[in-house]
Design a protein around this motif. Structure first.
Motif, PDB file in Angstrom:
ATOM      1  N   GLN A 218       0.872  -1.104  -0.024  1.00 39.19           N
ATOM      2  CA  GLN A 218       0.032   0.046   0.091  1.00 39.19           C
ATOM      3  C   GLN A 218       0.874   1.454   0.245  1.00 39.19           C
ATOM      4  O   GLN A 218       0.433   2.364  -0.804  1.00 39.19           O
ATOM      5  CB  GLN A 218      -1.034  -0.010   1.038  1.00 39.19           C
ATOM      6  N   ALA A 219       1.856   1.293   0.577  1.00 33.20           N
ATOM      7  CA  ALA A 219       2.735   2.622   0.696  1.00 33.20           C
ATOM      8  C   ALA A 219       3.300   2.519  -0.472  1.00 33.20           C
ATOM      9  O   ALA A 219       3.514   3.870  -0.947  1.00 33.20           O
ATOM     10  CB  ALA A 219       4.098   2.232   1.931  1.00 33.20           C
ATOM     11  N   ALA A 220       3.749   1.586  -1.244  1.00 36.01           N
ATOM     12  CA  ALA A 220       4.482   1.558  -2.528  1.00 36.01           C
ATOM     13  C   ALA A 220       3.546   2.311  -3.526  1.00 36.01           C
ATOM     14  O   ALA A 220       3.907   3.108  -4.276  1.00 36.01           O
ATOM     15  CB  ALA A 220       5.082   0.515  -3.007  1.00 36.01           C
ATOM     16  N   TYR A 221       2.419   1.741  -3.467  1.00 37.82           N
ATOM     17  CA  TYR A 221       1.043   2.247  -4.312  1.00 37.82           C
ATOM     18  C   TYR A 221       0.999   3.834  -4.208  1.00 37.82           C
ATOM     19  O   TYR A 221       0.851   4.410  -5.219  1.00 37.82           O
ATOM     20  CB  TYR A 221      -0.168   1.391  -4.080  1.00 37.82           C
ATOM     21  N   GLN A 222       0.840   3.923  -2.880  1.00 35.13           N
ATOM     22  CA  GLN A 222       0.776   5.386  -2.647  1.00 35.13           C
ATOM     23  C   GLN A 222       1.884   6.354  -3.046  1.00 35.13           C
ATOM     24  O   GLN A 222       1.416   7.491  -3.495  1.00 35.13           O
ATOM     25  CB  GLN A 222       0.253   5.617  -1.208  1.00 35.13           C
ATOM     26  N   SER A 223       2.871   5.783  -3.058  1.00 39.46           N
ATOM     27  CA  SER A 223       3.946   6.441  -3.596  1.00 39.46           C
ATOM     28  C   SER A 223       3.983   6.843  -5.213  1.00 39.46           C
ATOM     29  O   SER A 223       4.240   7.961  -5.336  1.00 39.46           O
ATOM     30  CB  SER A 223       5.632   5.962  -3.251  1.00 39.46           C
ATOM     31  N   ILE A 224       3.533   6.019  -5.828  1.00 41.82           N
ATOM     32  CA  ILE A 224       3.249   6.044  -7.240  1.00 41.82           C
ATOM     33  C   ILE A 224       2.166   7.142  -7.360  1.00 41.82           C
ATOM     34  O   ILE A 224       2.338   7.904  -8.268  1.00 41.82           O
ATOM     35  CB  ILE A 224       2.797   4.705  -7.870  1.00 41.82           C
ATOM     36  N   VAL A 225       0.889   7.025  -6.607  1.00 42.72           N
ATOM     37  CA  VAL A 225      -0.251   8.036  -6.767  1.00 42.72           C
ATOM     38  C   VAL A 225       0.527   9.434  -6.617  1.00 42.72           C
ATOM     39  O   VAL A 225       0.253  10.323  -7.198  1.00 42.72           O
ATOM     40  CB  VAL A 225      -1.285   7.607  -5.921  1.00 42.72           C
ATOM     41  N   ASP A 226       1.105   9.589  -5.522  1.00 38.95           N
ATOM     42  CA  ASP A 226       1.748  10.843  -4.994  1.00 38.95           C
ATOM     43  C   ASP A 226       2.614  11.467  -6.199  1.00 38.95           C
ATOM     44  O   ASP A 226       2.489  12.708  -6.390  1.00 38.95           O
ATOM     45  CB  ASP A 226       2.500  10.665  -3.741  1.00 38.95           C
ATOM     46  N   ALA A 227       3.569  10.671  -6.669  1.00 43.79           N
ATOM     47  CA  ALA A 227       4.465  11.096  -7.694  1.00 43.79           C
ATOM     48  C   ALA A 227       3.523  11.405  -8.851  1.00 43.79           C
ATOM     49  O   ALA A 227       3.916  12.547  -9.680  1.00 43.79           O
ATOM     50  CB  ALA A 227       5.557  10.001  -8.185  1.00 43.79           C
ATOM     51  N   LEU A 228       2.531  10.632  -9.343  1.00 39.57           N
ATOM     52  CA  LEU A 228       1.875  11.051 -10.355  1.00 39.57           C
ATOM     53  C   LEU A 228       1.082  12.581 -10.305  1.00 39.57           C
ATOM     54  O   LEU A 228       1.067  13.248 -11.281  1.00 39.57           O
ATOM     55  CB  LEU A 228       0.821  10.240 -10.890  1.00 39.57           C
ATOM     56  N   GLU A 229       0.379  12.637  -9.028  1.00 36.92           N
ATOM     57  CA  GLU A 229      -0.226  13.783  -8.893  1.00 36.92           C
ATOM     58  C   GLU A 229       0.820  15.060  -8.617  1.00 36.92           C
ATOM     59  O   GLU A 229       0.334  16.129  -9.339  1.00 36.92           O
ATOM     60  CB  GLU A 229      -0.798  13.895  -7.558  1.00 36.92           C
ATOM     61  N   HIS A 230       2.009  14.919  -8.241  1.00 33.71           N
ATOM     62  CA  HIS A 230       3.123  15.772  -8.381  1.00 33.71           C
ATOM     63  C   HIS A 230       3.431  16.062  -9.622  1.00 33.71           C
ATOM     64  O   HIS A 230       3.683  17.360 -10.195  1.00 33.71           O
ATOM     65  CB  HIS A 230       4.205  15.131  -7.439  1.00 33.71           C
ATOM     66  N   ALA A 231       3.509  14.976 -10.710  1.00 30.75           N
ATOM     67  CA  ALA A 231       3.625  15.432 -12.091  1.00 30.75           C
ATOM     68  C   ALA A 231       2.730  16.349 -12.565  1.00 30.75           C
ATOM     69  O   ALA A 231       2.871  17.172 -13.533  1.00 30.75           O
ATOM     70  CB  ALA A 231       4.006  14.117 -12.706  1.00 30.75           C
ATOM     71  N   GLY A 232       1.593  15.966 -12.509  1.00 25.41           N
ATOM     72  CA  GLY A 232       0.378  16.592 -12.873  1.00 25.41           C
ATOM     73  C   GLY A 232       0.599  18.273 -12.656  1.00 25.41           C
ATOM     74  O   GLY A 232       0.085  18.937 -13.234  1.00 25.41           O
ATOM     75  N   ARG A 233       0.860  18.342 -11.158  1.00 26.06           N
ATOM     76  CA  ARG A 233       0.886  19.870 -10.834  1.00 26.06           C
ATOM     77  C   ARG A 233       1.927  20.591 -11.609  1.00 26.06           C
ATOM     78  O   ARG A 233       1.874  21.707 -11.988  1.00 26.06           O
ATOM     79  CB  ARG A 233       1.102  19.964  -9.174  1.00 26.06           C
ATOM     80  N   LEU A 234       3.343  19.949 -11.592  1.00 25.52           N
ATOM     81  CA  LEU A 234       4.095  20.435 -12.114  1.00 25.52           C
ATOM     82  C   LEU A 234       3.975  20.907 -13.704  1.00 25.52           C
ATOM     83  O   LEU A 234       4.561  21.809 -14.415  1.00 25.52           O
ATOM     84  CB  LEU A 234       5.498  19.573 -12.170  1.00 25.52           C
ATOM     85  N   ALA A 235       3.222  19.892 -14.615  1.00 24.64           N
ATOM     86  CA  ALA A 235       2.955  19.831 -15.922  1.00 24.64           C
ATOM     87  C   ALA A 235       1.971  21.243 -15.931  1.00 24.64           C
ATOM     88  O   ALA A 235       2.162  21.975 -17.006  1.00 24.64           O
ATOM     89  CB  ALA A 235       2.365  18.751 -16.318  1.00 24.64           C
ATOM     90  N   ASP A 236       0.843  21.337 -15.136  1.00 28.40           N
ATOM     91  CA  ASP A 236       0.241  22.435 -15.055  1.00 28.40           C
ATOM     92  C   ASP A 236       0.934  23.774 -15.015  1.00 28.40           C
ATOM     93  O   ASP A 236       0.445  24.755 -15.573  1.00 28.40           O
ATOM     94  CB  ASP A 236      -0.895  22.482 -14.253  1.00 28.40           C
ATOM     95  N   GLU A 237       1.937  23.915 -14.366  1.00 31.78           N
ATOM     96  CA  GLU A 237       2.730  25.077 -14.265  1.00 31.78           C
ATOM     97  C   GLU A 237       3.282  25.472 -15.479  1.00 31.78           C
ATOM     98  O   GLU A 237       3.668  26.762 -15.584  1.00 31.78           O
ATOM     99  CB  GLU A 237       4.075  24.981 -13.312  1.00 31.78           C
TER     100      GLU A 237
END
Length: 238
Positions: A218-237
């Motif tokens: 679960q921790a590894a999966y959440q790390s993937i989700v967090d990285a993808l969400e972070h990537a989405g925010r950076l892409a929006d910038e």
């Protein structure tokens, strides 16, 4: 993240479209065979392969069904880089279509990303495997094989020109950064930079599938989700 319509898929982006499977394997594998072929610096400009399917920069092509190119939007703001194709990808000629790909799809949906709006690829383009019973099992690529395949990853980066690269796993992180010293453990949750794009690191989806500890999965999966969400925010910038 603003979800603009996905651009046409990058079929033939680097003139390396997947070919139909040549054969199914019933033995052999890379377990005891040393990789042969030239490392990147050993190939003269006039000897560089024109297509991915014709690549002989290392010996992994011998036991793979085919090379597996990247796929996705031609000018994707986000590129996801994994380690290498698995058994399903080797047969289909497409990245992330096996169990790890299904988990990645789930994580992308949770993070608000569409598969057809990102670019998916691997650091190594051929499946390296060893036989266990009747099954072809993943075998980690050697550094010389990762270095040989950097030729293709660099071409993808230059063609797609993403703003953000998400490295899924330690092999992908090393291939993307092009240097040692960036361990996965110390890169999780941080923004790294290489040239004009930013790099985020996370676990590979296969790790989130096979970890023996439910809490670890679960921790590894959440790390993937967090990285993808972070990537989405950076892409929006932008």
């Amino acid at each position: 993240m603003s979800r603009r319509a996905a651009r046409p898929r990058a079929r033939g982006l680097l003139r390396h479209a997947a070919s139909p499977p040549r054969r199914r394997h019933d033995g052999g594998g890379m377990a005891d065979k040393p990789t042969q072929g030239a490392a990147p610096g050993d190939i003269r400009p006039d000897q560089r392969p024109r297509t991915l399917q014709a690549c002989r920069r290392c010996g992994l092509w011998r036991d793979a069904t085919q090379a597996v190119p990247g796929a996705g939007a031609r000018r994707a703001a986000i590129m996801l880089v994994g380690e290498q194709p698995g058994d399903k990808e080797d047969l289909a000629g497409l990245p992330f279509v096996g169990p790890a790909g299904a988990l990645l799809d789930k994580a992308m949906a949770q993070a608000g990303l569409r598969r057809d709006a990102v670019y998916l690829t691997n650091a190594v383009k051929h499946f390296k495997w060893q036989l266990r019973g009747k099954r072809r099992m993943h075998k980690s690529p050697a550094q010389v094989e990762i270095a040989a395949c950097a030729y293709w990853l660099e071409r993808e980066l230059a063609a797609v020109r993403p703003r953000v690269v998400v490295a899924l796993g330690a092999t992908a992180l090393g291939a993307v950064m092009g240097e040692r010293g960036h361990t996965l453990k110390h890169s999780l949750g941080r923004e790294l930079a290489r040239g004009d794009y930013r790099v985020l690191a996370s676990y590979h989806p296969s790790y989130a599938l096979r970890s023996p500890d439910p809490a670890g999965r679960q921790a590894a999966y959440q790390s993937i989700v967090d990285a993808l969400e972070h990537a989405g925010r950076l892409a929006d910038e932008g």
